[in-house]
Design a protein around this motif. Structure first.
Motif, PDB file in Angstrom:
ATOM      1  N   CYS A  21       0.845  -1.293   0.006  1.00  0.00           N
ATOM      2  CA  CYS A  21       0.016   0.037  -0.013  1.00  0.00           C
ATOM      3  C   CYS A  21       1.105   1.282  -0.004  1.00  0.00           C
ATOM      4  O   CYS A  21       1.897   1.429   0.533  1.00  0.00           O
ATOM      5  N   ASN A  34       1.353  -1.597   4.197  1.00  0.00           N
ATOM      6  CA  ASN A  34       0.744  -2.788   4.220  1.00  0.00           C
ATOM      7  C   ASN A  34       0.664  -3.544   3.094  1.00  0.00           C
ATOM      8  O   ASN A  34       0.664  -3.342   1.989  1.00  0.00           O
ATOM      9  N   CYS A  89      -6.529  -1.410   0.146  1.00  0.00           N
ATOM     10  CA  CYS A  89      -5.654  -1.835   1.269  1.00  0.00           C
ATOM     11  C   CYS A  89      -6.427  -2.320   2.661  1.00  0.00           C
ATOM     12  O   CYS A  89      -7.426  -1.744   2.806  1.00  0.00           O
ATOM     13  N   CYS A 146      -5.384   0.346   6.091  1.00  0.00           N
ATOM     14  CA  CYS A 146      -6.000   1.533   5.963  1.00  0.00           C
ATOM     15  C   CYS A 146      -6.931   1.790   5.236  1.00  0.00           C
ATOM     16  O   CYS A 146      -7.877   2.900   5.258  1.00  0.00           O
TER      17      CYS A 146
HETATM   18 ZN    ZN Z   1      -2.938   1.039   3.576  1.00  0.00          ZN
END
Ligand code: ZN
Length: 150
Positions: free
Chosen positions: A3, A8, A29, A32
């Motif tokens: 991400c 991530n 993602c 988030c």
């Molecule tokens: Zn993210």
């Protein structure tokens, strides 16, 4: 795919479609929840052609298509069919894993395929690519074609 916001590594694909560059994916993602787009590019091996004078240049599909189009000018053959012919030549070379090929060999491949479709286009293309040594060669080819079409 990391991400770009939180790094991530896990995301889910929300949308996927083909585009001229390859495949475009919209991702979300899992951490988030922000969305981002990724592109998967089709990576092709470089294919080079060797010209008569020994110089090497990238295989140019458009150039080949232009030459073949000229041969088919005002012939009753669809553009689609001509493009397919060029695609076949290119994918044939790529499938064999060829990285370098003489322009004369590409020309001969094209000549063979054109001959199956249209005799006039064949003569036009061959006369450019093959540089008929003299007018006699050309006459022989024409006679052969006339015999076949009778
Ligand atoms: Zn993210």
């Amino acid at each position: 795919m990391d991400c770009p916001y939180c790094n991530n590594t896990e995301s889910r694909v929300t949308n996927k479609r083909s585009c001229p560059q390859g495949i475009r994916r919209r991702r979300e993602c899992l951490s988030c929840k922000k969305r981002f787009t990724t592109y998967e590019k089709i990576c092709q091996e470089e294919l080079f052609v060797i010209k008569k004078d020994g110089t090497r240049q990238r295989f140019d599909r458009e150039k080949l298509l232009r030459g073949i189009n000229r041969a088919f000018e005002k012939r009753p053959v669809s553009q689609e069919k001509i493009e397919l012919l060029v695609d076949e030549i290119e994918s044939g070379l790529r499938k064999k894993g060829i990285k370098e090929i003489k322009t004369s060999v590409v020309g001969e491949l094209a000549i063979k395929k054109i001959k199956k479709i249209d005799n006039i286009a064949y003569i036009r293309f061959a006369s450019v690519y093959r540089d008929f040594k003299d007018i006699e060669d050309f006459k022989e080819e024409l006679q052969e074609i006339n015999k076949k079409s009778k």
